[in-house]
Scaffold this motif. Structure first.
Motif, PDB file in Angstrom:
ATOM      1  N   ALA A 201       6.768 -34.963 -39.766  1.00 40.15           N
ATOM      2  CA  ALA A 201       5.723 -34.449 -40.934  1.00 40.15           C
ATOM      3  C   ALA A 201       5.620 -34.811 -41.993  1.00 40.15           C
ATOM      4  CB  ALA A 201       5.950 -32.660 -40.021  1.00 40.15           C
ATOM      5  N   GLY A 202       6.257 -35.938 -41.749  1.00 44.83           N
ATOM      6  CA  GLY A 202       6.323 -35.949 -44.070  1.00 44.83           C
ATOM      7  C   GLY A 202       6.868 -35.186 -44.234  1.00 44.83           C
ATOM      8  N   LEU A 203       8.455 -35.030 -44.403  1.00 44.90           N
ATOM      9  CA  LEU A 203       9.464 -34.689 -44.957  1.00 44.90           C
ATOM     10  C   LEU A 203      11.017 -35.110 -44.837  1.00 44.90           C
ATOM     11  CD1 LEU A 203       7.988 -30.764 -44.123  1.00 44.90           C
ATOM     12  CD2 LEU A 203       8.096 -32.105 -46.788  1.00 44.90           C
ATOM     13  N   PRO A 204      10.560 -36.139 -44.756  1.00 42.60           N
ATOM     14  CA  PRO A 204      12.057 -36.817 -44.378  1.00 42.60           C
ATOM     15  C   PRO A 204      13.240 -36.505 -45.613  1.00 42.60           C
ATOM     16  CG  PRO A 204      11.179 -38.512 -45.869  1.00 42.60           C
ATOM     17  CD  PRO A 204      10.548 -37.197 -45.894  1.00 42.60           C
ATOM     18  N   GLU A 205      13.369 -35.934 -46.505  1.00 44.44           N
ATOM     19  CA  GLU A 205      14.687 -35.750 -46.951  1.00 44.44           C
ATOM     20  C   GLU A 205      14.449 -34.488 -46.908  1.00 44.44           C
ATOM     21  OE1 GLU A 205      15.158 -36.768 -51.014  1.00 44.44           O
ATOM     22  OE2 GLU A 205      13.781 -38.984 -50.715  1.00 44.44           O
ATOM     23  N   VAL A 206      17.076 -34.145 -45.809  1.00 46.02           N
ATOM     24  CA  VAL A 206      16.220 -32.683 -45.626  1.00 46.02           C
ATOM     25  C   VAL A 206      17.291 -32.229 -45.686  1.00 46.02           C
ATOM     26  CG1 VAL A 206      14.490 -32.510 -43.907  1.00 46.02           C
ATOM     27  CG2 VAL A 206      17.250 -32.827 -42.881  1.00 46.02           C
ATOM     28  N   GLU A 207      17.499 -30.513 -45.905  1.00 47.44           N
ATOM     29  CA  GLU A 207      18.646 -29.967 -46.350  1.00 47.44           C
ATOM     30  C   GLU A 207      19.208 -29.281 -45.072  1.00 47.44           C
ATOM     31  OE1 GLU A 207      21.303 -30.861 -48.122  1.00 47.44           O
ATOM     32  OE2 GLU A 207      20.308 -32.638 -49.683  1.00 47.44           O
ATOM     33  N   ARG A 208      20.111 -29.321 -44.223  1.00 54.20           N
ATOM     34  CA  ARG A 208      20.354 -28.171 -43.511  1.00 54.20           C
ATOM     35  C   ARG A 208      21.404 -27.677 -43.478  1.00 54.20           C
ATOM     36  NH1 ARG A 208      21.193 -32.025 -38.019  1.00 54.20           N
ATOM     37  NH2 ARG A 208      23.169 -33.470 -39.596  1.00 54.20           N
ATOM     38  N   TYR A 209      21.421 -26.316 -42.724  1.00 51.38           N
ATOM     39  CA  TYR A 209      22.530 -25.064 -43.487  1.00 51.38           C
ATOM     40  C   TYR A 209      22.634 -24.476 -41.891  1.00 51.38           C
ATOM     41  CZ  TYR A 209      21.141 -25.773 -48.208  1.00 51.38           C
ATOM     42  OH  TYR A 209      20.123 -26.460 -49.765  1.00 51.38           O
ATOM     43  N   GLY A 210      23.458 -24.301 -41.415  1.00 49.92           N
ATOM     44  CA  GLY A 210      24.049 -23.420 -41.054  1.00 49.92           C
ATOM     45  C   GLY A 210      23.955 -22.310 -41.312  1.00 49.92           C
ATOM     46  N   LEU A 211      24.036 -20.589 -40.104  1.00 47.27           N
ATOM     47  CA  LEU A 211      23.398 -19.677 -40.940  1.00 47.27           C
ATOM     48  C   LEU A 211      24.744 -18.708 -40.369  1.00 47.27           C
ATOM     49  CD1 LEU A 211      19.356 -19.073 -40.953  1.00 47.27           C
ATOM     50  CD2 LEU A 211      21.182 -18.987 -42.665  1.00 47.27           C
ATOM     51  N   GLU A 212      24.795 -18.578 -38.968  1.00 48.43           N
ATOM     52  CA  GLU A 212      26.265 -17.260 -38.981  1.00 48.43           C
ATOM     53  C   GLU A 212      27.005 -17.778 -38.133  1.00 48.43           C
ATOM     54  OE1 GLU A 212      21.887 -16.537 -36.458  1.00 48.43           O
ATOM     55  OE2 GLU A 212      22.891 -18.140 -36.763  1.00 48.43           O
ATOM     56  N   GLY A 213      27.015 -19.484 -38.728  1.00 49.44           N
ATOM     57  CA  GLY A 213      28.512 -20.342 -38.289  1.00 49.44           C
ATOM     58  C   GLY A 213      29.690 -19.401 -36.497  1.00 49.44           C
ATOM     59  N   ALA A 214      30.706 -19.606 -36.572  1.00 44.09           N
ATOM     60  CA  ALA A 214      31.259 -18.976 -35.258  1.00 44.09           C
ATOM     61  C   ALA A 214      31.172 -17.221 -35.338  1.00 44.09           C
ATOM     62  CB  ALA A 214      32.291 -19.852 -35.531  1.00 44.09           C
ATOM     63  N   PHE A 215      30.985 -16.758 -37.252  1.00 47.38           N
ATOM     64  CA  PHE A 215      31.053 -15.486 -36.962  1.00 47.38           C
ATOM     65  C   PHE A 215      30.326 -14.735 -36.420  1.00 47.38           C
ATOM     66  CE2 PHE A 215      32.497 -17.916 -41.152  1.00 47.38           C
ATOM     67  CZ  PHE A 215      33.881 -17.761 -41.280  1.00 47.38           C
TER      68      PHE A 215
END
Length: 266
Positions: A201-215
């Protein structure tokens, strides 16, 4: 997104209004808020909340000083969100945003991508978000983990049901989750799929975040969230490991963020 009869019937039960306001859903809410407050441009800025439901995030964004416009395909959601102070709300489809090019400082897709089962539709939604955001602006999207139905099914006991168990394993295999409970199909992402969809979609540089983890799978997670001191500890703990690649798929939900390149090209 296409508002099927099943999808409309599900959301007209008004379940979405309280989903992030009570129980362990608060972990997803507070973690989404935590990440967004770190990546959004400073207020005042214009935020387009696409698929924003009843305004659970639009409400605090407005209180933080942002100019918030919410778009959602469900009339009940729009009605509820329009009653919030400082929030403009109207009907809209993530794949065809009724806004001018570069008119928002940030575009949030905190629900649409898991209601779009076809990759082409998800690509259209992300491309529309990129079009609608100004150069240098933020696009952030939530996705559901491909393995969340198996994990959640064990936690809630649904895994004992043959139909749910089959659907959960089908989702883990190809991402398509036909929920025996809601009757509509959702799309669950493998964590490594999401950057490719952003790139296309033309957005190549991303940052990823897991929201809840295992909790979110801990039996006493609500006790932690009810206690302000322990809540701070659990939020801090997940923040410390939120972008560890091997842990992303354990979260029920992931948040991916990217900025549109500083260019005048559409």
């Amino acid at each position: 997104m296409t508002v099927t009869r099943e999808l409309l019937a599900y959301y007209e039960q008004d379940r979405e209004h309280d989903r992030l306001r009570e129980g362990r859903g608060r972990l997803e809410f507070w973690r989404t808020q935590d990440v967004l407050r770190r990546v959004l441009p400073p207020a005042p800025a214009r935020v387009l909340d696409v698929g924003g439901g009843t305004g659970v995030h639009a409400e605090w964004l407005s209180a933080d000083g942002y100019e918030v416009e919410l778009l959602d395909p469900i009339p009940l959601h729009v009605e509820r969100a329009a009653a919030l102070a400082g929030v403009t709300a109207r009907l809209g489809d993530a794949r065809e945003l009724p806004v001018p090019d570069g008119s928002a400082d940030a575009v949030l897709l905190l629900g649409p991508l898991y209601h779009l089962a076809e990759r082409a539709d998800r690509g259209r939604a992300l491309a529309e978000a990129r079009r609608a955001v100004r150069p240098g602006g933020l696009v952030a999207a939530a996705t559901i983990s491909r393995y969340s139905a198996i994990h959640d099914g064990i936690y809630q006991g649904f895994y004992l049901q043959d139909g749910f168990r089959a659907a959960a394993h089908a989702a883990a295999a190809d991402g398509l989750m036909l929920s025996p409970r809601s009757g509509f199909t959702a799309y669950f992402h493998d964590p490594d799929e999401v950057p490719d969809e952003f790139t296309d979609a033309g957005l190549p540089e991303v940052e990823r975040y897991g929201l809840e983890g295992a909790f979110w799978l801990y039996g006493d997670v609500n006790d932690w969230l009810d206690d302000p001191e322990r809540r701070t500890l659990i939020l801090d703990a997940q923040r410390a490991v939120e972008s560890v690649p091997s842990l992303l798929g354990v979260s029920g939900h992931m948040l991916t963020a990217a900025r549109r390149a500083q260019s005048s090209n559409p």
